[in-house]
Design a protein around this motif. Structure first.
Motif, short mmCIF file in Angstrom:
data_model
loop_
_atom_site.label_atom_id
_atom_site.label_comp_id
_atom_site.label_asym_id
_atom_site.label_seq_id
_atom_site.Cartn_x
_atom_site.Cartn_y
_atom_site.Cartn_z
N LEU A 1 0.84 -1.20 0.00
CA LEU A 1 0.00 0.00 0.00
C LEU A 1 0.86 1.24 0.00
O LEU A 1 1.86 1.31 0.71
N GLY B 1 0.47 5.84 -0.85
CA GLY B 1 -0.48 6.91 -1.13
C GLY B 1 0.20 8.12 -1.73
O GLY B 1 1.42 8.24 -1.72
N MET C 1 -0.33 12.53 -2.48
CA MET C 1 -1.09 13.78 -2.39
C MET C 1 -1.13 14.34 -3.79
O MET C 1 -0.08 14.62 -4.38
N THR D 1 -3.75 4.78 -2.54
CA THR D 1 -4.74 5.76 -2.12
C THR D 1 -4.38 7.17 -2.60
O THR D 1 -3.23 7.58 -2.54
N ALA E 1 -4.69 10.71 -1.55
CA ALA E 1 -4.96 11.37 -0.27
C ALA E 1 -5.64 12.71 -0.51
O ALA E 1 -5.10 13.77 -0.21
N GLU F 1 -6.57 14.36 2.87
CA GLU F 1 -5.39 14.98 3.48
C GLU F 1 -5.03 16.27 2.76
O GLU F 1 -4.73 17.29 3.38
N GLN G 1 -4.84 8.16 7.50
CA GLN G 1 -3.68 7.44 6.92
C GLN G 1 -3.43 6.14 7.69
O GLN G 1 -3.03 5.14 7.10
N ASP H 1 -5.68 3.86 6.06
CA ASP H 1 -5.12 3.47 4.75
C ASP H 1 -4.15 2.30 4.91
O ASP H 1 -4.21 1.32 4.19
N VAL I 1 7.72 4.28 1.07
CA VAL I 1 7.50 5.73 1.19
C VAL I 1 8.82 6.49 1.24
O VAL I 1 9.89 5.90 1.41
N GLN J 1 7.38 10.32 5.62
CA GLN J 1 6.16 9.65 6.08
C GLN J 1 6.37 8.80 7.34
O GLN J 1 5.44 8.20 7.86
N1 TRP Z 1 0.66 11.43 3.44
C1 TRP Z 1 1.07 10.97 2.15
C2 TRP Z 1 1.77 12.13 1.39
O1 TRP Z 1 1.88 13.20 1.90
C3 TRP Z 1 -0.05 10.39 1.33
C4 TRP Z 1 -0.65 9.16 1.97
C5 TRP Z 1 -1.94 9.03 2.42
C6 TRP Z 1 -0.01 7.92 2.19
N2 TRP Z 1 -2.13 7.78 2.89
C7 TRP Z 1 -0.98 7.07 2.77
C8 TRP Z 1 1.29 7.45 1.96
C9 TRP Z 1 -0.67 5.78 3.14
C10 TRP Z 1 1.59 6.15 2.33
C11 TRP Z 1 0.62 5.33 2.93
O2 TRP Z 1 2.20 11.98 0.30
#
Ligand code: TRP
Length: 373
Positions: free
Chosen positions: A70, A72, A74, A103, A105, A108, A195, A198, A217, A221
């Motif tokens: 997984l 994510g 932005m 995901t 975000a 966020e 998150q 997530d 990541v 993060q």
């Molecule tokens: N916070 C992450 C960013 O700023 C985006 C994100 C949301 C994310 N959910 C996550 C990253 C879960 C890794 C896992 O880019």
């Protein structure tokens, strides 16, 4: 550049001392890894330099069990090569058989950056998703979702949002301050809890059930993963498995500092034209070379601070032998800065030509990814 560096989910600045960061955060170095990982240049070259709980996922892979990757994003601005570095890792896990959860975000981003959900959605699809697909993401094994719309299946959606809400019970403001700093706000904390969901929700019975999850990541993060680890331990009734996370170096910006979508001269995007990309390299890529050709021939250049070399090492030149030759030739002065830049430009040109053709096809596949589950 400032001596003090800062790496938090909401701010990255200064020259990052990764050793200090590893110690400060309690991340582990990537140590001995199996051949499959060693064969991937990002792991071999320690571009993916650190981890938490890597052994868990290595075991799962060894035993041929299912697992989830997984990560994510932005959705802000252009999709650049810093973003693509994470995609290379997604593709690696895809090849190892992982189910991919990705995901967007958007909640966020709404809470911490830009409260225009329509624009965020457009950026997520046109910039991020289209490029992901063109880079090789397979819709068959991918669950791509927006934080604002987890699933068309009500049971799944309920489970995902409830998990984020329930998690709030298991941390105090003092802990939130200890992890995120004094400036933690309701918006940021709420995003952090979403998150958490997530990262952990794949393990719920409404999704995959008990399963291991790996989260690739950037180092910024890590605070979220520290929070996850604490909450997982405390939500005893769920018996969640601990999360594996891996951390990649940030691809440096063209001018040496941070690569940022808000500074056009710091990145090359995957939608830049070939001319734009080549010009940016010629004009902005920080050089480790000497001031004059004569001096360069005599003293040699410094590949360790040269951005063209770093981009080759971290993204474009996967062949260790070729990379080593470039390193040595530049260091000895045999290779000039203009020639080094040309090597990168040639690689970049080939990449962009190929990628932009794939992007056109990818556009037609976007629907296969959205609201599939
Ligand atoms: N916070 C992450 C960013 O700023 C985006 C994100 C949301 C994310 N959910 C996550 C990253 C879960 C890794 C896992 O880019």
């Amino acid at each position: 550049m400032e001596k003090e560096f800062k790496v938090t989910p909401w701010e990255v600045k200064g020259k990052i001392d990764y050793e200090k960061l590893i110690k400060g955060f309690g991340i582990s170095h990537i140590g001995a890894i199996p051949k499959k990982f060693q064969d991937n240049f990002l792991f071999r070259r320690k571009i993916v330099y650190g981890h938490r709980n890597l052994d868990l996922i290595l075991n799962v892979i060894k035993n041929k069990e299912k697992f989830v990757m997984l990560t994510g994003l932005m959705p802000s601005g252009k999709f650049h090569f810093g973003h693509a570095l994470v995609v290379k890792q997604m593709l690696f896990y895809q090849e190892l058989g992982a189910k991919l959860y990705i995901t967007v975000a958007d909640i966020e981003a709404y809470n911490t950056r830009n409260p225009d959900l329509e624009e965020l959605r457009k950026t997520a699809i046109e910039e991020y998703l289209t490029n992901y697909i063109a880079l090789g993401l397979d819709p068959k094994n991918t669950d791509f979702y927006f934080q604002s719309a987890r699933s068309k299946d009500g049971k799944k959606s309920n489970a995902y949002y409830s998990l984020a809400e329930k998690a709030s019970r298991y941390i105090s403001f003092n802990e939130a301050r200890a992890i995120y700093g004094e400036n933690i706000s309701p918006a940021k904390l709420s995003s952090a809890l979403l998150q958490f969901s997530d990262i952990v929700h794949a393990q719920l019975k409404e999704f995959e059930g008990p399963i291991n999850v790996v989260v690739p990541v950037g180092s910024d993060q890590d605070a979220h993963l520290r929070l996850c680890s604490d909450i997982i331990q405390r939500m005893k009734d769920y018996k969640f498995r601990q999360i594996t996370s891996t951390y990649n170096l940030f691809l440096p910006g063209l001018k040496g500092g941070k690569m940022s979508s808000s500074d056009l001269t710091s990145y090359v995007s995957l939608t830049d034209t070939i001319e734009e990309a080549a010009n940016k390299i010629r004009k902005y890529a920080f050089s480790g070379g000497q001031a004059t050709v004569e001096e360069h021939r005599k003293k040699g250049g410094n590949p360790d601070i040269d951005i063209s070399y770093q981009w080759l090492r971290m993204f474009f030149e996967e062949d260790d032998k070729k990379l080593k030759k470039i390193y040595e030739d530049y260091k000895s002065g045999k290779l000039l800065t203009s020639e080094l830049k040309q090597i990168l430009i040639d690689k970049l040109t080939k990449f962009l030509k190929d990628h932009q053709a794939k992007r056109e096809k990818a556009r037609k596949l976007v629907d296969k990814f959205i609201f599939k589950e």
